[in-house]
Design a protein around this motif. Structure first.
Motif, short mmCIF file in Angstrom:
data_model
loop_
_atom_site.label_atom_id
_atom_site.label_comp_id
_atom_site.label_asym_id
_atom_site.label_seq_id
_atom_site.Cartn_x
_atom_site.Cartn_y
_atom_site.Cartn_z
N LEU A 109 0.81 -1.22 0.00
CA LEU A 109 0.00 0.00 0.00
C LEU A 109 0.85 1.28 0.00
O LEU A 109 0.48 2.27 -0.64
N ILE A 110 1.97 1.23 0.67
CA ILE A 110 2.84 2.41 0.66
C ILE A 110 3.44 2.60 -0.74
O ILE A 110 3.50 3.71 -1.26
N ASN A 111 3.82 1.48 -1.35
CA ASN A 111 4.32 1.56 -2.72
C ASN A 111 3.25 2.14 -3.65
O ASN A 111 3.53 3.01 -4.49
N PHE A 112 2.01 1.66 -3.46
CA PHE A 112 0.91 2.20 -4.27
C PHE A 112 0.76 3.71 -4.06
O PHE A 112 0.66 4.49 -5.03
N ALA A 113 0.76 4.14 -2.79
CA ALA A 113 0.57 5.57 -2.48
C ALA A 113 1.68 6.41 -3.11
O ALA A 113 1.42 7.48 -3.68
N ASN A 114 2.91 5.92 -3.03
CA ASN A 114 4.03 6.65 -3.64
C ASN A 114 3.85 6.82 -5.13
O ASN A 114 4.16 7.87 -5.70
N GLN A 115 3.36 5.78 -5.78
CA GLN A 115 3.22 5.85 -7.24
C GLN A 115 2.00 6.66 -7.65
O GLN A 115 2.01 7.35 -8.67
N MET A 116 0.95 6.56 -6.85
CA MET A 116 -0.29 7.25 -7.21
C MET A 116 -0.19 8.74 -6.92
O MET A 116 -0.67 9.57 -7.69
N TYR A 117 0.42 9.09 -5.83
CA TYR A 117 0.40 10.50 -5.38
C TYR A 117 1.76 11.18 -5.44
O TYR A 117 1.87 12.36 -5.15
N GLY A 118 2.80 10.40 -5.76
CA GLY A 118 4.14 10.99 -5.79
C GLY A 118 4.96 10.49 -4.62
O GLY A 118 4.47 10.38 -3.50
N GLU A 119 6.22 10.27 -4.94
CA GLU A 119 7.17 9.70 -3.96
C GLU A 119 7.24 10.58 -2.71
O GLU A 119 7.23 11.79 -2.79
N GLY A 120 7.31 9.93 -1.56
CA GLY A 120 7.62 10.64 -0.33
C GLY A 120 6.43 11.25 0.40
O GLY A 120 6.59 11.88 1.44
N ARG A 121 5.23 11.09 -0.17
CA ARG A 121 4.07 11.64 0.53
C ARG A 121 3.78 10.80 1.77
O ARG A 121 3.83 9.56 1.71
N LYS A 122 3.52 11.45 2.86
CA LYS A 122 3.35 10.71 4.12
C LYS A 122 2.06 9.90 4.12
O LYS A 122 1.05 10.33 3.56
N THR A 123 2.12 8.73 4.76
CA THR A 123 0.91 7.91 4.94
C THR A 123 0.81 7.54 6.42
O THR A 123 1.80 7.59 7.15
N ARG A 124 -0.37 7.16 6.80
CA ARG A 124 -0.50 6.64 8.18
C ARG A 124 -1.60 5.57 8.21
O ARG A 124 -2.52 5.58 7.39
N PHE A 125 -1.44 4.64 9.15
CA PHE A 125 -2.43 3.58 9.32
C PHE A 125 -3.12 3.79 10.66
O PHE A 125 -2.46 4.05 11.67
#
Ligand code: PHE
Length: 382
Positions: free
Chosen positions: A272-288
């Protein structure tokens, strides 16, 4: 005789024979005096007529004007004819010369008329051509091209990212049974978690419109068990919603499912983090965040740093700095069992995301209802 008739005041020289005639007239002074005067008058009138006619013709700028000119000078009621009416007052020897000159004047004027009419015709044709002409060297007007709906674009981005990670796309039905939509996902009749999904029931008992893509997990598992699985399940879902800026009664989801022998929660996070990086741009913060779904245990929700304000807070993220991205978790042992897998041997993760929501966030659109109003301006800004 000759010369141009193009410009007013530019006279064609008068026939030299006329001039020499006047000279000889003077020399013959005295003889046959009265008659000579009349002849001289007529010849002068002819000369004058020719000058006038040529001046007038040069000023006639339309075909219509040349017709009027013709009727004034050359027609049977015209000035040339009226001059020649006086021919009768001349003697038999005098007539031929005047007749000859008159014919020459007539011929000159007729020629001039023809030339003038040809020139006018040409000019008129040119004017029409210029007025109707198409400039083929002008740049063309660009064709308005259609664009993909932004949900379709979000879907295609999602497919590309997950297929690159080895996920296959699996189709499952939009019309489902209560059993698949709820029971096999660990929600027996009367389970309070059913309240999370406002369901469209049909007049056929047990037949509903799916409220999420999760029943597709059961279809995929039952088709592939006991093989490992890595699929995404995209498609339309339906909920009996009070429609507002962020809720529609029809929307898309993309489900994800991975089943195998050593799948852990860190696999879920990694994917999911890989997906978020690709969908929104590298390095954008995520949280669970911890959450609850009956068909996953443990369950989480994943947020992404607001794509519009970069986490500072704005109306789109409701000043929290975070956008809710998806729900996920480890597939519940009972669901694995319902799918045909032995939960002591297999484990898996699942997630479900809303591509409409993702498109809204990505393009900063404030109302999901624009998606279906067919106003093309929506797509001009993306
Ligand atoms: N089906 C859930 C929903 O519609 C999302 C979800 C899918 C959560 C898979 C966990 C795992 O809200």
């Amino acid at each position: 005789m000759g010369g141009t008739t193009e410009h007013a005041g530019n006279f064609v020289p008068v026939d030299e024979r006329l001039v020499s005639f006047f000279v000889s007239l003077k020399q013959e002074k005295g003889r046959n005096h009265m008659s000579k005067i009349v002849q001289q008058d007529i010849l002068q009138q002819l000369e004058q007529l020719q000058r006038d006619a040529q001046t007038a013709l040069a000023q006639a700028n339309t075909t219509e004007a040349t017709r009027e000119w013709y009727s004034e000078y050359l027609s049977r009621k015209g000035r040339l004819t009226s001059i020649l009416r006086n021919l009768g007052s001349l003697s038999a020897e005098e007539r031929p010369l005047v007749g000859k000159v008159a014919n020459e004047v007539k011929a000159v004027l007729e020629n001039a008329l023809q030339e003038r009419q040809a020139a006018i015709g040409q000019a008129e044709l040119e004017a029409v051509r210029r007025a109707e002409s198409v400039d083929v060297t002008l740049p063309g007007r660009p064709q308005k091209l259609g664009k993909l709906h932004i949900t379709t674009r979000a879907l295609r981005d999602i497919y590309a990212i997950f297929t690159a990670m080895g996920f296959q796309i699996y189709d499952s039905p939009e019309v489902e049974t209560d059993e698949y939509n709820f029971q096999l996902l660990n929600m027996p009749p009367g389970h309070p978690a059913r309240d999370m999904w406002d369901t469209f029931y049909t007049t056929m008992p047990g037949l509903i419109l799916r409220t999420h893509t999760s029943p597709g997990q059961i279809h995929a598992m039952r088709e592939y068990a006991p093989e490992p699985i890595r699929v995404i399940l995209p498609g339309k879902c339906y909920r009996y919603e009070a429609v507002d800026a962020s809720h529609e009664s029809m929307f898309y989801q993309v489900e994800g499912l991975a089943i195998g022998k050593h799948i852990t929660f860190s696999d879920l996070k990694g994917v999911l983090i890989n997906f978020a990086n690709q969908m929104y741009g590298e390095g954008r913060k995520t949280r669970f965040r911890k959450s609850y779904f009956p068909f996953t245990e443990p369950s989480v929700e994943m947020d992404i740093e607001c794509v519009l304000c970069g986490g500072k807070g704005c109306p789109v993220c409701k000043y929290s700095g975070w956008l809710e991205m998806l729900g996920a978790g480890m597939v519940h042992p009972r669901v694995l069992q319902n799918g045909g897998y032995d939960p002591t041997e297999f484990s898996g993760f699942a997630f479900g995301m809303g591509p409409d929501r993702i498109a809204l966030q990505k393009y900063g659109i404030d109302d999901i209802r624009y998606f279906f109003t067919n106003d093309a301006r929506l797509f001009e800004r993306v």
